[in-house]
Scaffold this motif. Structure first.
Motif, PDB file in Angstrom:
ATOM      1  N   SER A 759     -14.621   8.905   6.040  1.00 13.85           N
ATOM      2  CA  SER A 759     -13.378   8.221   5.707  1.00 13.85           C
ATOM      3  C   SER A 759     -13.211   8.201   4.199  1.00 13.85           C
ATOM      4  N   LEU A 760     -11.966   8.012   3.780  1.00  9.48           N
ATOM      5  CA  LEU A 760     -11.669   8.006   2.353  1.00  9.48           C
ATOM      6  C   LEU A 760     -10.747   6.830   2.040  1.00  9.48           C
ATOM      7  N   THR A 761     -11.178   6.005   1.122  1.00  9.85           N
ATOM      8  CA  THR A 761     -10.363   4.870   0.697  1.00  9.85           C
ATOM      9  C   THR A 761     -10.155   4.993  -0.807  1.00  9.85           C
ATOM     10  N   VAL A 762      -8.944   4.730  -1.239  1.00 15.25           N
ATOM     11  CA  VAL A 762      -8.654   4.827  -2.661  1.00 15.25           C
ATOM     12  C   VAL A 762      -8.334   3.437  -3.191  1.00 15.25           C
ATOM     13  N   VAL A 763      -9.000   3.067  -4.281  1.00 16.81           N
ATOM     14  CA  VAL A 763      -8.615   1.835  -4.974  1.00 16.81           C
ATOM     15  C   VAL A 763      -7.756   2.282  -6.153  1.00 16.81           C
ATOM     16  N   ASP A 764      -6.472   1.923  -6.102  1.00 21.87           N
ATOM     17  CA  ASP A 764      -5.520   2.458  -7.075  1.00 21.87           C
ATOM     18  C   ASP A 764      -5.337   1.502  -8.247  1.00 21.87           C
ATOM     19  N   ALA A 771      -6.032  -1.249  -2.307  1.00 21.81           N
ATOM     20  CA  ALA A 771      -6.759  -0.184  -1.622  1.00 21.81           C
ATOM     21  C   ALA A 771      -5.868   0.504  -0.594  1.00 21.81           C
ATOM     22  N   PHE A 772      -6.040   1.814  -0.492  1.00 19.61           N
ATOM     23  CA  PHE A 772      -5.293   2.596   0.483  1.00 19.61           C
ATOM     24  C   PHE A 772      -6.267   3.450   1.260  1.00 19.61           C
ATOM     25  N   GLU A 773      -6.089   3.446   2.563  1.00 21.82           N
ATOM     26  CA  GLU A 773      -6.983   4.247   3.389  1.00 21.82           C
ATOM     27  C   GLU A 773      -6.301   5.526   3.819  1.00 21.82           C
ATOM     28  N   TYR A 774      -7.060   6.621   3.754  1.00 15.86           N
ATOM     29  CA  TYR A 774      -6.508   7.892   4.214  1.00 15.86           C
ATOM     30  C   TYR A 774      -6.385   7.835   5.726  1.00 15.86           C
ATOM     31  N   GLU A 775      -5.174   8.116   6.237  1.00 15.93           N
ATOM     32  CA  GLU A 775      -4.999   8.116   7.692  1.00 15.93           C
ATOM     33  C   GLU A 775      -5.259   9.504   8.248  1.00 15.93           C
ATOM     34  N   VAL A 783      -4.431  -1.057   2.627  1.00 14.65           N
ATOM     35  CA  VAL A 783      -5.373  -1.969   3.280  1.00 14.65           C
ATOM     36  C   VAL A 783      -4.871  -3.386   3.045  1.00 14.65           C
ATOM     37  N   SER A 784      -4.778  -4.149   4.121  1.00 15.00           N
ATOM     38  CA  SER A 784      -4.260  -5.509   3.968  1.00 15.00           C
ATOM     39  C   SER A 784      -5.209  -6.308   3.086  1.00 15.00           C
ATOM     40  N   ASP A 785      -4.630  -7.113   2.264  1.00 14.67           N
ATOM     41  CA  ASP A 785      -5.440  -7.898   1.334  1.00 14.67           C
ATOM     42  C   ASP A 785      -6.201  -8.973   2.099  1.00 14.67           C
ATOM     43  N   PRO A 786      -7.498  -8.869   2.159  1.00 15.85           N
ATOM     44  CA  PRO A 786      -8.265  -9.786   2.995  1.00 15.85           C
ATOM     45  C   PRO A 786      -8.204 -11.228   2.490  1.00 15.85           C
TER      46      PRO A 786
END
Lengths: 811, 210
Positions: A759-764, A771-775, A783-786
């Motif tokens: 998986s790949l997640t980007v913190v922009d 954070a954005f997750e590669y779909e 990514v929803s802010d926890p």
């Protein structure tokens, strides 16, 4: 003609399912299912299970343990289950995960087994790499021809069917054996037959692909192997009819559930890392850059570097970085004493240069040679004595007492034996004390590779290193640190060496890069390209012993830097103590005497777990070290230094995603599959390993080669996994668009991502550090802010953000 | 095992027991260190051994070393002091030392002192150590009716000696490697029982891991 090509093409197709197995002296942690990587993960493991009989997911017990320990976040699990339409209680659903592997009994055991036996006997004889005193006759004619010569003398080979009169051409043998079957069945037949002894076939595939010295001396192909196999099967009368594809779809829900649990487990690990990286990213944006470090140490991205790096940073004003452990120099390396050159770069890269070590200090070299030739001759005399029955008995009687003493010493006081050997070793100068590497371009070739590097290449490799790591500042000392393990009596020692160097130590690569950077010419060129390297920066190389955490620094520094180096050495010793304490505890030993304990583990011939290797690996963080330097990642993350702000074109990022990320995914997949099915994809317990022919290990007396990592590298004990089998979670610190661009031209990587192999997640950092997750298909999902959904959770770092401290410090 | 039986057959029961113990050490060490056997190698044979210039001196030195080995053995173990089957055992010691000396003497890469000195330096004390163990075992066997009962030399003893000598020469010359039939027969003879082979990894039961 056409039949011949049909057969050849069919074998090529079928061979894609065979996972390469490297000879054990050059163990490569590769994905055993690499042939299935073009399929979605779930489908791939199902197909592999049908073919090889291996499990594709962790067991019910592993999931239960992870749930009980809180490693699977219940909320994440609930959402993963809901996504797949399961509403029931997770505990109930867990029970529905099937733990048994539905292995279909292969034909009528005995006849097929006889063929497997005959084949493994002849393969072990043919593929032997210099271990046997008397090697198989006619090996240089190739496997098929050599087998044809010995078959008439072997009573185990049936004297009926195709095998009784083998044609000269292996394709003809295959054609004859396949005659009763329609052409449409040929590929499935090949696949099934290649999967029958996956260890040996994987080794043959790798050997044929690699075209190394042994392959050119004794050639073998999968076609030749299949010819012999099919002829033998014909001889004993085994039906080749391939089994009818995958089983009924009934088992699928079990796999779907397992996938949900696995994804939730991964998500739980990932969200923890991503949250912390995002928080650090936020904090860092507001902080001032720190001053010039006393020294910068560059380590391999290896997860083991994470532990020592943390402790080095704590020991002084040091900065550490992560970079591929071959230091970007794709070379074939020949050490001074080495019998053969080795590829010192990952298997996804082809070696482009030959670097050799040549003696420069004659006095020291003579001292070294004297000792090494005494040792060599002694070894040969012993071998000679043992090989001849007339002298073997006398030798055993005369040497027996010595063996008895050695036996007692190595068993009772392994630590002392190590000290003794160290002292003896110290009397003999090391290669790097009297040799230099030929880094300068020589205008000659060795084994088809140019010797040394041209000026342009040198500048390129140095510049690439600093670009990929995003360097703008250089300390007084810059140390490139390769790594190697130290282990005794361990057939798997290459699996503990540098994965980025194809199971070789990384020290030589580090030396090459340090030599390159120290070149005044290269420095000048680097300055022209905008790297402000101060006059007082000295480049050094070293090697991190991952078993004992000792860091040996090679070479010397000018008088002006002596004090810096002394202090660094002292601090490295402190860091070592702290790092070994942490690691000793993870191996269940007393952290108080950790240095001695790790040294014992390095030298003890009865030790099955000298170190944990890369066990635990689950994440890969690409970004500035500052993002992770305050975190204890528990030796579970690969770390690659990268600074998006110095990489406007995204070239560096592209290189990282195409190279290091793929290598880490290989490593991660090997650990994953070896853990979920240690028998089929791993290699079982080390206690019963039996090395064969310098190429692999058997379990027990013989049969198929075992392929992957041993039990002791993955499990705390038989029922208690240490490695958590999770697919790799990559976290990249960069703007999303730039990552999209970097991925755009790389179908191999996007294919892996689309098929869920990692998986790949980007913190922009340009979008409020979200954070954005590669779909899939280049789509990103924020990514929803926890902190918004669950404010009650333990998050002490959230409120401690930038505000209070600096304000008061000002006045 | 075969060698032990032969020692017993020659009337040296103490020697047979000593062999059992020492061979036990050796075998145990080999088994326990099998993991260290794996190495990276290249297919080409090692560089040919360069013969020494003064061949006569080399042969003389080799012979002298071998005989010295035998002499120490006779002196310290008492085997072979009279003309009986014990001589056969002495012959083995001479042979082994000779073979080792031959291996070392021809090495021009070594300084002369090492070439000529190393084998005596290592072998003579090793033989002495063997003698010590042998004496110890014999002492422990006091009270047993027969410990040493050498037999008279017969033609059969000569035949055994010749057989070993023949094997030695044949193996040194590599004659055996010409026969494929022999290779297959020996390979098959060394195969373990089929029940102990693991041809299907699924059947490997590691005690319930995972």
């Amino acid at each position: 003609m056409s039949t011949q090509t049909t057969i050849e093409d069919g074998i090529d197709d079928a061979a894609a399912t065979v996972g390469s197995v490297w000879p054990i002296h050059s163990f490569v942690t590769a994905n055993p299912l690499s042939g299935f990587e073009d399929l979605p993960f779930g489908e791939a493991v199902t197909q592999a299970a049908d073919l090889l009989g291996g499990r594709g997911y962790p067991s019910r017990e592993a999931f239960r343990a992870a749930l009980d320990d809180g490693r699977i976040d219940p909320d994440a699990l609930e959402s993963e289950l809901a996504d797949r339409g399961y509403e029931a209680d997770p505990a109930t659903l867990l029970e529905r995960i099937d733990t048994s592997v539905e292995s279909e009994p292969t034909d009528d055991g005995t006849d097929a087994e006889r063929v497997d036996r005959v084949l493994s006997k002849w393969l072990s004889a043919f593929l032997d790499e210099g271990h046997a005193k008397w090697s198989m006759p006619d090996r240089d004619d190739g496997f098929y021809a050599a087998f044809r010569e010995v078959a008439p003398h072997d009573a185990e080979v049936p004297d009926s069917g195709v095998v009784a009169s083998l044609p000269a051409d292996p394709i003809e043998a295959i054609e004859a054996a396949l005659e009763p079957y329609p052409e449409g069945q040929w590929v499935p037949v090949f696949e099934e037959q290649l999967a029958a002894l996956p260890g040996w076939t994987g080794l043959i595939k790798q050997r044929a692909d690699d075209e190394g010295a042994w392959q050119s001396a004794c050639p073998i192909t999968l076609t030749e192997y299949l010819a012999v196999r099919l002829a033998l099967l014909d001889g004993v009368g085994v039906d080749l009819e391939p089994s009818t594809g995958p089983d009924a779809p009934g088992t699928d829900s079990s796999d779907e559930l397992a996938e949900a649990f696995l994804s939730a487990w991964e998500a739980s690990y990932r969200s923890e890392v991503v949250e912390r990286v995002a928080a650090e990213s936020r904090e860092r944006a507001n902080s001032e850059p720190s001053g010039r470090p006393d020294a910068q140490l560059v380590f391999c991205i290896d997860t083991r570097s994470e532990v020592i790096r943390r402790h080095i940073e704590a020991a002084g004003a040091y900065e550490t970085h992560g970079y591929a452990g071959f230091f970007g120099v794709p070379m074939e390396y020949r050490g001074y004493d080495a019998a053969a050159p080795v590829d010192a770069c990952p298997p996804i890269v082809d070696a482009e240069h030959r670097i050799s070590e040549v003696p420069t200090d004659d006095d020291t070299r003579e001292r070294h040679d004297r000792w090494s030739s005494v040792r060599e001759v002694a070894g040969e005399v012993v071998a000679k004595l043992k090989a001849n029955p007339a002298s073997a008995f006398g030798f055993v009687e005369n040497a027996g007492s010595g063996y008895g003493l050695a036996l007692a010493a190595r068993t009772l006081v392994p630590g002392r034996v190590r000290d003794l050997l160290d002292t003896a070793d110290a009397a003999v100068p090391d290669d790097h004390e009297f040799c230099e590497q030929i880094v300068q371009h020589q205008h000659t070739h060795a084994d088809g590779l140019p010797v040394g590097l041209t000026r342009e290449e040198k500048v390129e490799y140095a510049a690439t290193a600093f670009e990929l790591m995003g360097w703008t500042e250089f300390g007084r000392l810059v140390v490139f640190t390769g790594h190697a393990s130290e282990t005794a009596n361990n057939p798997y020692d290459a699996s503990l060496d540098c994965g980025a160097c194809a199971g070789s130590p990384g020290g030589p690569n580090a030396r090459v890069l340090a030599t390159i950077c120290a070149d005044p010419d290269v420095k000048a060129a680097l300055r022209e390209r905008g790297f402000e390297i101060p006059e007082d920066t000295v480049f050094l190389a070293g090697e991190h012993n991952t078993t004992t955490d000792e860091i040996e620094l090679y070479g010397d520094v000018p008088e002006s830097h002596k004090a810096d180096l002394d202090r660094l050495r002292a601090d490295l010793a402190v860091a070592r103590e702290n790092a070994t304490a942490e690691r000793a505890e993870s191996m269940g030993s007393d952290p108080a005497a950790s240095v001695d304990e790790t040294e014992r583990r390095a030298a003890d011939w009865a030790e099955t777990r000298p170190e944990w290797g890369l066990a635990g690996n689950a994440g890969f963080v690409v970004g500035p070290r500052a993002l992770t330097s305050d975190l204890d990642l528990d030796g579970r993350a690969f770390l690659h230094s990268y600074d998006w702000s110095t990489d406007p074109e995204g070239d560096a990022l592209e290189a990282i995603l195409a190279g290091p990320m793929v290598v880490t995914q290989w490593i991660n997949a090997q650990y994953y599959f070896s853990t979920v099915d240690n028998a089929v994809y791993g290699s079982g317990s080390k206690v019963t390993h039996n090395p064969v022919g310098n190429v692999g290990v058997y379990q027990g007396n013989g049969g198929d080669l075992m392929t992957g990592l041993p039990l002791q590298s993955l499990m705390a004990d038989a029922d208690d996994p240490y490695h958590q089998p999770l697919r790799l979670s990559t976290v990249v610190h960069a703007p999303v668009e730039r990552v999209t661009d970097a991925l755009a031209d790389n179908e191999a990587v996007t294919g892996l991502l689309d098929n869920d192999w990692l998986s790949l997640t980007v913190v922009d950092p340009t979008r409020d550090h979200r954070a954005f997750e590669y779909e899939r298909d280049m789509e990103w999902q924020p990514v929803s802010d926890p902190s918004a959904t669950e404010p009650a959770a333990a998050e002490p770092e959230a409120p401690s953000a930038p505000e209070p401290a600096p304000a008061t410090a000002d006045d | 095992m075969g060698f032990m039986i032969m020692q017993a057959g020659l009337g040296f029961f103490g020697a047979a027991l000593t062999h059992l113990i020492l061979h036990g050490f050796y075998k145990a060490y080999q088994f326990l260190s099998s993991g260290a056997q794996v190495e990276r190698t290249t297919p080409d044979k090692k560089a040919g051994r360069s013969a020494d210039g003064s061949a006569v001196a080399a042969v003389a030195a080799t012979l002298a070393t071998g005989l010295a080995g035998g002499a120490v053995f006779v002196l310290l173990t008492g085997k072979g002091t009279s003309v009986d089957s014990g001589l056969l055992l002495v012959l083995f010691v001479v042979f082994t030392t000779l073979h080792a000396a031959r291996g070392a003497v021809g090495r021009s890469s070594l300084p002369a002192t090492v070439r000529y000195g190393a084998v005596p330096l290592v072998f003579l004390p090793a033989i002495a150590l063997y003698a010590l163990v042998y004496r110890g075992v014999s002492a422990a066997l006091t009270g047993v009716p027969v410990v040493t009962a050498p037999t008279e030399l017969t033609a059969l003893h000569g035949l055994v000696a010749v057989a070993f000598l023949g094997t030695y020469v044949a193996i040194e010359a590599g004659v055996h490697e010409r026969s494929r039939r022999l290779y297959v027969a020996l390979l098959n003879a060394s195969q373990p029982s089929p029940g102990t082979l693991l041809t299907n990894a699924e059947e490997y039961d590691d005690g319930g891991a995972q």
